[in-house]
Motif scaffolding. Structure first.
Motif, PDB file in Angstrom:
ATOM      1  N   GLN A  94       0.839  -1.200   0.000  1.00 25.74           N
ATOM      2  CA  GLN A  94       0.000   0.000   0.000  1.00 25.74           C
ATOM      3  C   GLN A  94       0.881   1.259   0.000  1.00 25.74           C
ATOM      4  O   GLN A  94       1.954   1.278   0.603  1.00 25.74           O
ATOM      5  CB  GLN A  94      -0.916  -0.002   1.226  1.00 25.74           C
ATOM      6  N   TYR A  95       0.370   2.306  -0.699  1.00 28.35           N
ATOM      7  CA  TYR A  95       1.159   3.533  -0.823  1.00 28.35           C
ATOM      8  C   TYR A  95       0.227   4.703  -1.089  1.00 28.35           C
ATOM      9  O   TYR A  95      -0.927   4.543  -1.532  1.00 28.35           O
ATOM     10  CB  TYR A  95       2.194   3.400  -1.949  1.00 28.35           C
ATOM     11  N   ALA A  96       0.743   5.893  -0.807  1.00 36.53           N
ATOM     12  CA  ALA A  96      -0.010   7.131  -1.018  1.00 36.53           C
ATOM     13  C   ALA A  96      -0.115   7.428  -2.514  1.00 36.53           C
ATOM     14  O   ALA A  96       0.612   6.849  -3.325  1.00 36.53           O
ATOM     15  CB  ALA A  96       0.689   8.285  -0.292  1.00 36.53           C
ATOM     16  N   PRO A  97      -1.052   8.323  -2.939  1.00 38.08           N
ATOM     17  CA  PRO A  97      -1.208   8.649  -4.371  1.00 38.08           C
ATOM     18  C   PRO A  97       0.093   9.125  -4.993  1.00 38.08           C
ATOM     19  O   PRO A  97       0.856   9.890  -4.408  1.00 38.08           O
ATOM     20  CB  PRO A  97      -2.260   9.759  -4.357  1.00 38.08           C
ATOM     21  N   LYS A  98       0.312   8.659  -6.223  1.00 38.49           N
ATOM     22  CA  LYS A  98       1.493   9.027  -6.999  1.00 38.49           C
ATOM     23  C   LYS A  98       1.056   9.387  -8.411  1.00 38.49           C
ATOM     24  O   LYS A  98      -0.046   9.066  -8.847  1.00 38.49           O
ATOM     25  CB  LYS A  98       2.492   7.871  -7.047  1.00 38.49           C
ATOM     26  N   LEU A  99       1.956  10.043  -9.129  1.00 37.48           N
ATOM     27  CA  LEU A  99       1.759  10.333 -10.553  1.00 37.48           C
ATOM     28  C   LEU A  99       0.407  10.994 -10.810  1.00 37.48           C
ATOM     29  O   LEU A  99      -0.367  10.583 -11.675  1.00 37.48           O
ATOM     30  CB  LEU A  99       1.878   9.043 -11.377  1.00 37.48           C
ATOM     31  N   LEU A 100       0.126  12.043 -10.043  1.00 39.37           N
ATOM     32  CA  LEU A 100      -1.152  12.750 -10.170  1.00 39.37           C
ATOM     33  C   LEU A 100      -1.123  13.637 -11.414  1.00 39.37           C
ATOM     34  O   LEU A 100      -0.156  14.360 -11.656  1.00 39.37           O
ATOM     35  CB  LEU A 100      -1.395  13.594  -8.924  1.00 39.37           C
ATOM     36  N   SER A 101      -2.194  13.591 -12.225  1.00 42.41           N
ATOM     37  CA  SER A 101      -2.287  14.417 -13.436  1.00 42.41           C
ATOM     38  C   SER A 101      -3.693  14.977 -13.555  1.00 42.41           C
ATOM     39  O   SER A 101      -4.669  14.351 -13.111  1.00 42.41           O
ATOM     40  CB  SER A 101      -1.945  13.601 -14.687  1.00 42.41           C
ATOM     41  N   VAL A 102      -3.816  16.183 -14.145  1.00 41.69           N
ATOM     42  CA  VAL A 102      -5.106  16.826 -14.358  1.00 41.69           C
ATOM     43  C   VAL A 102      -5.219  17.201 -15.833  1.00 41.69           C
ATOM     44  O   VAL A 102      -4.211  17.484 -16.502  1.00 41.69           O
ATOM     45  CB  VAL A 102      -5.287  18.076 -13.470  1.00 41.69           C
TER      46      VAL A 102
END
Length: 329
Positions: free
Chosen positions: A106-114
């Motif tokens: 498990q891991y926190a959000p990564k590679l966020l894009s909009v």
């Protein structure tokens, strides 16, 4: 009555060593429970084998380690280490594999894009979609905020503005969050007013109106220059020019011909003589013989007038023309 005393004795035990191939191994994960990115994790493989088995760890077709103790250790596990693992135990009697063990990290959000749709220039009155995506385990939840405001504009992966207006222009940011952490990403939204669109359309129409007459003038001019003078209603130039080249000299030597057909007169000497075997048709064909007089003369300065030379001209040429073919019996 005689009594007998029975005496029992035990022999020393004998060890029987039976060798065999490894039994299907078992896999354990330490620590048990949820595995969080960055923590230390150990996988252990064990099986019943005689003689003792050696162990190898695999992830898909990739060999990770070959350890006698059957351990696979991660000092600081990464989200990239997610996947299915299995171990293999073997000795000289055989080998066997364990069942697959899924390692869930498990891991926190990564590679966020909009992103914004439609892309490019957005005119007010149209629908606009703002979309946010990320890689997270467990799956992330999303919230949309406008810069300078604490209350979210919308929740969910997609934020839709149905009837956009220029007042909706500004800086937005998306926040992706799960129980392992959160991550933000910003987006600058620009919505153009309708009046700017009308001005752009007016400028385009003005340019087209100004360019149309110029294009028509250029096309007409090109058409006129490409047409011969005779097609444009212009009078041809009848001015006589002296030949300046060999080709023009040859054109100046053109001759004009006058052809006269004369009915032959009957010669009194041969009028009553007829060849034996000559048919009536042959006589008729001979009677139809015509003579052509061809006169050649130098072209005058005006191509519209011709002068007929008399037949007695020494340059006259005579030719005999026979119609059809003569058949002799």
């Amino acid at each position: 009555m005689a009594e007998y005393e029975l005496m029992w004795s035990k022999s020393e035990g004998t060890w029987i060593d039976v060798e065999h191939a490894p039994k299907p191994p078992s896999v354990s994960v330490s620590p048990s429970g949820e595995i969080v990115e960055g923590s230390s994790v150990t996988l252990t493989c064990s099986s019943d084998a005689n003689p003792a088995a050696s162990y190898s760890w695999y992830r898909g077709n990739q060999t990770l380690s070959e350890e006698q103790n059957g351990l696979l250790h991660f000092t600081s596990i990464s989200y990239k280490d997610r996947g299915n693992y299995y171990c293999q135990s073997k000795n000289h009697h055989g080998q066997t594999n364990s069942t697959l063990q899924y390692l869930d990290v498990q891991y926190a959000p990564k590679l966020l894009s909009v992103s914004v749709s439609p892309s490019g220039l957005i005119i007010e009155g149209h629908s606009v979609n703002l979309t946010c995506s990320s890689d997270a385990n467990p799956a992330a939840s999303y919230s949309w905020y406008r810069e300078g405001e604490d209350t979210p504009e919308a929740s969910g992966q997609t934020f839709t503005i149905t009837d956009s207006r220029s007042e909706h222009s500004g800086m937005y940011y998306c926040e992706a969050q799960n129980r392992r952490g959160r991550l933000n990403s910003t987006l600058h939204l620009v919505i153009e007013p309708v009046k700017q669109k009308l001005v752009a359309v007016g400028i385009l129409l003005a340019v087209l109106l100004l360019a149309a007459p110029l294009c028509a003038f250029l096309l007409i001019r090109k058409w006129r220059t490409s047409k011969p003078p005779s097609q444009l209603g212009e009078e041809p130039d009848n001015t006589e020019r002296l030949p300046s080249t060999h080709s023009e000299q040859q054109q100046g030597d053109l001759q004009y011909a006058s052809i006269h057909f004369v009915r032959p007169r009957t010669d009194p000497i041969y009028s009553n003589t007829t060849a034996a075997g000559t048919s009536r048709q042959t006589q008729q064909e001979e009677a139809d013989v015509e003579y052509a007089a061809v006169n050649f003369r130098q072209a005058s300065s005006s191509p519209k007038h011709f002068h007929q030379e008399p037949l007695e001209d020494p340059s006259a040429l005579y030719s005999t023309v026979k119609k059809g073919s003569t058949n002799f019996m």
